[in-house]
Scaffold this motif. Structure first.
Motif, short mmCIF file in Angstrom:
data_model
loop_
_atom_site.label_atom_id
_atom_site.label_comp_id
_atom_site.label_asym_id
_atom_site.label_seq_id
_atom_site.Cartn_x
_atom_site.Cartn_y
_atom_site.Cartn_z
N GLY A 126 4.49 43.34 -20.19
CA GLY A 126 5.03 44.02 -19.22
C GLY A 126 5.97 45.11 -19.78
O GLY A 126 6.51 45.03 -20.73
N SER A 127 5.99 46.04 -18.70
CA SER A 127 6.91 47.23 -19.21
C SER A 127 8.14 47.21 -18.57
O SER A 127 8.97 48.13 -18.65
N THR A 152 -1.36 40.94 -18.77
CA THR A 152 -0.55 42.37 -18.62
C THR A 152 -1.07 43.34 -17.45
O THR A 152 -2.29 43.15 -17.16
N GLY A 153 -0.05 43.98 -16.67
CA GLY A 153 -0.51 44.81 -15.73
C GLY A 153 0.00 44.09 -14.46
O GLY A 153 -0.58 43.19 -13.75
N GLY A 154 0.91 44.98 -13.87
CA GLY A 154 1.54 44.50 -12.48
C GLY A 154 2.20 43.31 -12.56
O GLY A 154 2.84 42.66 -11.37
N ILE A 155 2.78 42.71 -13.77
CA ILE A 155 3.68 41.48 -13.76
C ILE A 155 5.14 42.00 -13.57
O ILE A 155 5.62 42.82 -14.31
N PHE A 171 -6.28 42.24 -18.47
CA PHE A 171 -5.74 43.47 -18.05
C PHE A 171 -6.61 44.03 -17.20
O PHE A 171 -7.98 44.25 -17.41
N VAL A 215 5.74 46.16 -23.11
CA VAL A 215 4.92 47.17 -23.27
C VAL A 215 5.51 48.51 -23.07
O VAL A 215 6.28 48.67 -21.89
N ARG A 266 0.39 56.40 -25.63
CA ARG A 266 0.33 57.40 -24.50
C ARG A 266 0.91 58.63 -24.33
O ARG A 266 1.05 59.38 -23.43
O1 G3H Z 1 -0.23 49.97 -18.11
C1 G3H Z 1 0.17 49.08 -18.05
C2 G3H Z 1 0.90 48.35 -18.98
O2 G3H Z 1 0.12 47.49 -19.99
C3 G3H Z 1 1.76 47.53 -18.15
O3 G3H Z 1 2.43 47.94 -17.40
P1 G3H Z 1 3.19 47.39 -16.09
O4 G3H Z 1 4.00 45.98 -16.76
O5 G3H Z 1 4.02 48.32 -15.65
O6 G3H Z 1 2.17 47.04 -15.36
#
Ligand code: G3H
Ligand code: PYR
Length: 221
Positions: free
Chosen positions: A186-187, A164-167, A138, A23, A52
């Motif tokens: 994940g980012s 997704t999110g915080g992984i 998410f 991501v 974004r």
């Molecule tokens: O906004 C969150 C993203 O979709 C995932 O980001 P993250 O892997 O940094 O939590």
């Protein structure tokens, strides 16, 4: 400029392309093509560019034209207008943090798969009513993480998730070991500092490590 690319056939293939969907937040359009090439070089055949930043759609257009080998998703679609802009720019699949009827209909009108987000059982049921069985979970870690998804296997066995999110690389394997998880998002594969520094070798290295996560997860539970 309107890119022409074949849409991905269904979200099923999106969940099955790679253990990790990167991501990406693109701040500088010049990084988009090299980062996509670095992901491919590291063995990751899919990327989600998020809507974004002001340059996001230019980045989508650049990757669509210059890196046709990668499966190109556009994330953070939150309206039907976003869907239209993303598809016009070359998106082959769409990702949304939530699920609404208008997003689902807009994606269907354009015949492009949508991976919409849910965070509760009721939201998952609402998505099923709209005919969607492949969902983003998410924000995953903040919404119950692995134990939540493990609990859903018995009541919603027909749903597969992309949490997704915080992984992180440390937690991704626990998610990937679940039978109702196709991949995680994940980012961490495209850190802002690496992109700003033009350190695409690091992106490639992170991609290589992410590919190896699949082999490390063992049997699905
Ligand atoms: O906004 C969150 C993203 O979709 C995932 O980001 P993250 O892997 O940094 O939590
Ligand atoms: C976070 C998310 O679901 C998205 O950016 O599409």
């Amino acid at each position: 400029m309107s890119a022409t690319r074949s849409p991905a056939h269904s979200p099923v293939c999106v969940l099955d392309v790679s253990p990790v969907v990167p991501v990406v937040v693109v701040e500088d359009v010049a990084t988009a093509v090299p980062l996509a090439r670095a992901l491919l070089a590291g063995g990751i055949g899919v990327v989600e560019l998020t809507l974004r930043t002001p340059v996001a759609l230019d980045a989508v257009r650049a990757v669509a034209l210059e890196v046709p080998e990668i499966l190109l998703g556009v994330g953070t679609c939150t309206s039907a207008d976003d869907v239209a802009r993303a598809v016009d720019a070359g998106a082959q699949f769409l990702v949304s943090p939530g699920t609404t009827r208008s997003l689902v209909e807009a994606a269907r009108d354009r015949d492009v798969p949508l991976l919409p987000g849910v965070a509760t059982v009721s939201e998952a049921l609402a998505a099923l009513e709209l005919g969607i069985h492949e969902l983003k979970f998410f924000p995953a870690q903040q919404s119950g993480g692995v134990p939540f998804l493990a609990a859903l296997r018995t009541v919603l066995p027909q749903v597969r998730f992309c949490p997704t999110g915080g992984i992180s690389p440390a937690t991704a394997g626990e998610y990937l070991a679940l039978s109702n998880v196709g991949c995680v998002g994940g980012s961490w594969l495209t850190p802002a500092d690496a992109l700003a520094a033009g350190d695409f070798a690091r992106v490639e290295e992170l991609a290589r490590a992410a590919v190896a996560l699949r082999g490390a997860t063992g049997a699905h539970g």
